[in-house]
Design a protein around this motif. Structure first.
Motif, PDB file in Angstrom:
ATOM      1  N   TYR A 170      81.129  29.399 100.118  1.00  0.00           N
ATOM      2  CA  TYR A 170      80.102  29.659 101.129  1.00  0.00           C
ATOM      3  C   TYR A 170      80.274  31.053 101.717  1.00  0.00           C
ATOM      4  CZ  TYR A 170      76.796  28.407 104.884  1.00  0.00           C
ATOM      5  OH  TYR A 170      75.734  28.344 105.743  1.00  0.00           O
ATOM      6  N   GLN A 171      79.741  32.031 100.993  1.00  0.00           N
ATOM      7  CA  GLN A 171      79.842  33.423 101.418  1.00  0.00           C
ATOM      8  C   GLN A 171      78.757  33.724 102.453  1.00  0.00           C
ATOM      9  OE1 GLN A 171      79.967  36.219  98.190  1.00  0.00           O
ATOM     10  NE2 GLN A 171      79.454  37.924  99.521  1.00  0.00           N
ATOM     11  N   ASN A 214      88.625  39.332  98.965  1.00  0.00           N
ATOM     12  CA  ASN A 214      88.010  40.451  98.245  1.00  0.00           C
ATOM     13  C   ASN A 214      86.921  41.137  99.069  1.00  0.00           C
ATOM     14  OD1 ASN A 214      89.621  39.909  95.964  1.00  0.00           O
ATOM     15  ND2 ASN A 214      88.176  38.349  95.303  1.00  0.00           N
ATOM     16  N   ASN A 215      87.205  41.313 100.352  1.00  0.00           N
ATOM     17  CA  ASN A 215      86.289  41.973 101.297  1.00  0.00           C
ATOM     18  C   ASN A 215      84.999  41.200 101.560  1.00  0.00           C
ATOM     19  OD1 ASN A 215      88.017  44.168 101.779  1.00  0.00           O
ATOM     20  ND2 ASN A 215      87.319  45.147  99.888  1.00  0.00           N
ATOM     21  N   TYR A 216      84.963  39.916 101.220  1.00  0.00           N
ATOM     22  CA  TYR A 216      83.812  39.069 101.506  1.00  0.00           C
ATOM     23  C   TYR A 216      84.228  37.992 102.505  1.00  0.00           C
ATOM     24  CZ  TYR A 216      81.596  41.217  97.470  1.00  0.00           C
ATOM     25  OH  TYR A 216      81.058  42.110  96.585  1.00  0.00           O
TER      26      TYR A 216
END
Length: 88
Positions: free
Chosen positions: A28-29, A52-54
């Motif tokens: 759930y980005q 990863n920067n998300y």
């Protein structure tokens, strides 16, 4: 829970909650602006993860923490069938 308490006199200790499938932290980005909506919750940092920067949101955990805040015991909440609706 609050409506049940107000309208029916429900005691939180009598409730059982079963989670079905939902979007989960694995997939759930969300955008960084989404996180702002949770700033009033003391547990806001617990329901977000950065990979990863998300930014990812843990919807089931957020709901569990809300339920516990309303008086439900941990053992009254079942997540056995809470599969991720995104990756599963």
């Amino acid at each position: 829970v609050m409506c049940m308490r107000e309208n029916f006199g429900t005691d939180s200790s009598d409730l059982r909650v079963f989670f079905g499938p939902s979007a989960k932290k694995c997939c759930y980005q969300v955008g960084s602006d989404f996180q702002y909506n949770f700033s009033s919750f003391s547990y806001a940092n617990e329901v977000f993860a950065v990979r990863n920067n998300y930014l990812y949101f843990d919807l089931p955990l957020f709901n569990i923490l809300q339920l516990q805040e309303l008086g439900l015991r941990t053992e009254a909440i079942t997540v056995d069938h809470n599969l991720c609706t995104i990756c599963d």
